[in-house]
Design an enzyme around this catalytic site. Sequence first.
Site, PDB file in Angstrom:
ATOM      1  CE  LYS A  66      -4.282  -1.711   2.020  1.00  0.00           C
ATOM      2  NZ  LYS A  66      -5.312  -1.513   3.042  1.00  0.00           N
ATOM      3  CB  ALA A 132      -7.136  -0.097   8.924  1.00  0.00           C
ATOM      4  CB  ILE A 220     -12.059  -2.892  10.895  1.00  0.00           C
ATOM      5  CG1 ILE A 220     -10.603  -2.881  11.340  1.00  0.00           C
ATOM      6  CG2 ILE A 220     -12.744  -1.569  11.191  1.00  0.00           C
ATOM      7  CD1 ILE A 220      -9.740  -1.978  10.448  1.00  0.00           C
TER       8      ILE A 220
HETATM    9  N1  NAP Z   1     -12.422  -4.805   7.323  1.00  0.00           N
HETATM   10  C1  NAP Z   1     -11.594  -4.285   6.449  1.00  0.00           C
HETATM   11  O1  NAP Z   1     -11.959  -3.936   5.314  1.00  0.00           O
HETATM   12  C2  NAP Z   1     -10.161  -4.048   6.846  1.00  0.00           C
HETATM   13  C3  NAP Z   1      -9.359  -3.155   6.108  1.00  0.00           C
HETATM   14  C4  NAP Z   1      -8.036  -2.952   6.513  1.00  0.00           C
HETATM   15  C5  NAP Z   1      -7.542  -3.642   7.626  1.00  0.00           C
HETATM   16  N2  NAP Z   1      -8.345  -4.500   8.301  1.00  0.00           N
HETATM   17  C6  NAP Z   1      -7.846  -5.222   9.487  1.00  0.00           C
HETATM   18  O2  NAP Z   1      -7.425  -4.244  10.438  1.00  0.00           O
HETATM   19  C7  NAP Z   1      -6.326  -4.713  11.208  1.00  0.00           C
HETATM   20  C8  NAP Z   1      -5.215  -3.668  11.199  1.00  0.00           C
HETATM   21  O3  NAP Z   1      -4.742  -3.469   9.883  1.00  0.00           O
HETATM   22  P1  NAP Z   1      -3.692  -2.288   9.541  1.00  0.00           P
HETATM   23  O4  NAP Z   1      -3.441  -2.371   8.085  1.00  0.00           O
HETATM   24  O5  NAP Z   1      -4.133  -1.002  10.134  1.00  0.00           O
HETATM   25  O6  NAP Z   1      -2.382  -2.799  10.336  1.00  0.00           O
HETATM   26  P2  NAP Z   1      -1.140  -1.959  10.875  1.00  0.00           P
HETATM   27  O7  NAP Z   1      -0.945  -0.727  10.079  1.00  0.00           O
HETATM   28  O8  NAP Z   1      -0.024  -2.940  10.989  1.00  0.00           O
HETATM   29  O9  NAP Z   1      -1.586  -1.498  12.373  1.00  0.00           O
HETATM   30  C9  NAP Z   1      -1.716  -2.453  13.404  1.00  0.00           C
HETATM   31  C10 NAP Z   1      -2.402  -1.841  14.626  1.00  0.00           C
HETATM   32  O10 NAP Z   1      -2.608  -2.902  15.564  1.00  0.00           O
HETATM   33  C11 NAP Z   1      -1.933  -2.597  16.797  1.00  0.00           C
HETATM   34  N3  NAP Z   1      -1.459  -3.855  17.372  1.00  0.00           N
HETATM   35  C12 NAP Z   1      -0.973  -4.942  16.714  1.00  0.00           C
HETATM   36  N4  NAP Z   1      -0.688  -5.911  17.595  1.00  0.00           N
HETATM   37  C13 NAP Z   1      -1.004  -5.423  18.832  1.00  0.00           C
HETATM   38  C14 NAP Z   1      -0.933  -5.968  20.162  1.00  0.00           C
HETATM   39  N5  NAP Z   1      -0.496  -7.198  20.388  1.00  0.00           N
HETATM   40  N6  NAP Z   1      -1.354  -5.183  21.190  1.00  0.00           N
HETATM   41  C15 NAP Z   1      -1.819  -3.933  20.975  1.00  0.00           C
HETATM   42  N7  NAP Z   1      -1.901  -3.379  19.754  1.00  0.00           N
HETATM   43  C16 NAP Z   1      -1.500  -4.112  18.696  1.00  0.00           C
HETATM   44  C17 NAP Z   1      -0.827  -1.645  16.416  1.00  0.00           C
HETATM   45  O11 NAP Z   1      -0.425  -0.920  17.561  1.00  0.00           O
HETATM   46  P3  NAP Z   1       1.016  -0.170  17.614  1.00  0.00           P
HETATM   47  O12 NAP Z   1       0.882   1.029  16.722  1.00  0.00           O
HETATM   48  O13 NAP Z   1       1.203   0.196  19.039  1.00  0.00           O
HETATM   49  O14 NAP Z   1       2.008  -1.169  17.099  1.00  0.00           O
HETATM   50  C18 NAP Z   1      -1.572  -0.790  15.377  1.00  0.00           C
HETATM   51  O15 NAP Z   1      -2.430   0.116  16.020  1.00  0.00           O
HETATM   52  C19 NAP Z   1      -5.950  -6.067  10.590  1.00  0.00           C
HETATM   53  O16 NAP Z   1      -6.536  -7.085  11.358  1.00  0.00           O
HETATM   54  C20 NAP Z   1      -6.596  -6.034   9.209  1.00  0.00           C
HETATM   55  O17 NAP Z   1      -6.936  -7.330   8.732  1.00  0.00           O
HETATM   56  C21 NAP Z   1      -9.648  -4.715   7.943  1.00  0.00           C
END
Ligand code: NAP
Length: 279
Positions: A66, A132, A220
């Site tokens: 992305k 996201a 989400i």
């Molecule tokens: N429904 C949909 O259409 C859609 C679209 C996009 C994404 N998603 C889902 O949304 C989720 C996040 O995606 P993303 O692209 O935003 O990922 P990302 O950019 O990697 O962000 C991950 C987020 O999760 C937090 N996190 C991860 N592991 C954690 C833990 N063990 N304890 C506390 N916080 C934790 C991170 O916190 P830190 O910043 O502190 O590391 C950050 O806020 C995924 O599950 C993805 O599948 C769904």
Amino acid sequence: MVLRLGLIGHPISHSLSPWIHNEFLKIANIQGEYKLYHGKPEELSDVLKHLREIEIDGFNVTVPYKQTIMDYIDELDPEAEQLGAVNTVVNENGKWKGYSTDGEGYVRSIQRPFPQLLNRDTSILLLGAGGAARGIYRALMKEQLKQVDIANRSIEKAKLFLNMQLGNSKSAVLSYNEAEKQLMNYDLIIQTTSVGMKPAVDEQIISLENVKKDAVVSDIVYQPITTALHQEALSRGAKIHHGHAMLLYQAQLAFEKWTGIDIDAEHLVEKLENQLRGE
Ligand SMILES: NC(=O)c1ccc[n+]([C@@H]2O[C@H](COP(=O)([O-])OP(=O)(O)OC[C@H]3O[C@@H](n4cnc5c(N)ncnc54)[C@H](OP(=O)(O)O)[C@@H]3O)[C@@H](O)[C@H]2O)c1
């Protein structure tokens, strides 16, 4: 003429995007195809060269490209530029233009079942500050809301969101502990971290002990469809909103950018849920 669409990412073999866009193509009565273009990071430039050669009409971009894709496109939509991420590319007369439809897709997905929810008296808590969450925050800022607060494990990352403030909504940054204590202040709680995703389905980012009875808890994560957070929300009398609805509406917006057609996607939410359950 066949409309050529697709998805780049790695890994993408389990993606539901082909199913969603094939449904849209059927509804719109357009002859087209939506293919998966797999590529490991070292293969990305060859994959994109191939897409240029076949003159693909448009494609989606998912993890982990992305951000990287921005080096390969000709023009960026200002919102995608501010977010620093692209999930949709449109071939406009040979020029590739990059957009982000995640945030607006989220807003559409919540407005369909809860049309009155986003208004100037609404207070929202965003859990997480990843890619996201950035898109969702940016899209929420365009609505006239009372408050949109952000809680994240890494507080510094959440503070960067405050640079994206537009309009009149107020925002504060919180720790998860603080968020738990003042949960009764929020009408909508949006869980955007990967916590609770399969296989760690019992994990939950915060406790909902203090949630308001008629609040909406939105997660989400869509694998599983109903997360541990959703289950606690229901047990406390709150309403829930599912992640697969966002998946559908970010796709609907991408399809609109490629074809100009605004598909009525609401009836596909349940069909998509069945796909996810493998039915
Ligand atoms: N429904 C949909 O259409 C859609 C679209 C996009 C994404 N998603 C889902 O949304 C989720 C996040 O995606 P993303 O692209 O935003 O990922 P990302 O950019 O990697 O962000 C991950 C987020 O999760 C937090 N996190 C991860 N592991 C954690 C833990 N063990 N304890 C506390 N916080 C934790 C991170 O916190 P830190 O910043 O502190 O590391 C950050 O806020 C995924 O599950 C993805 O599948 C769904």
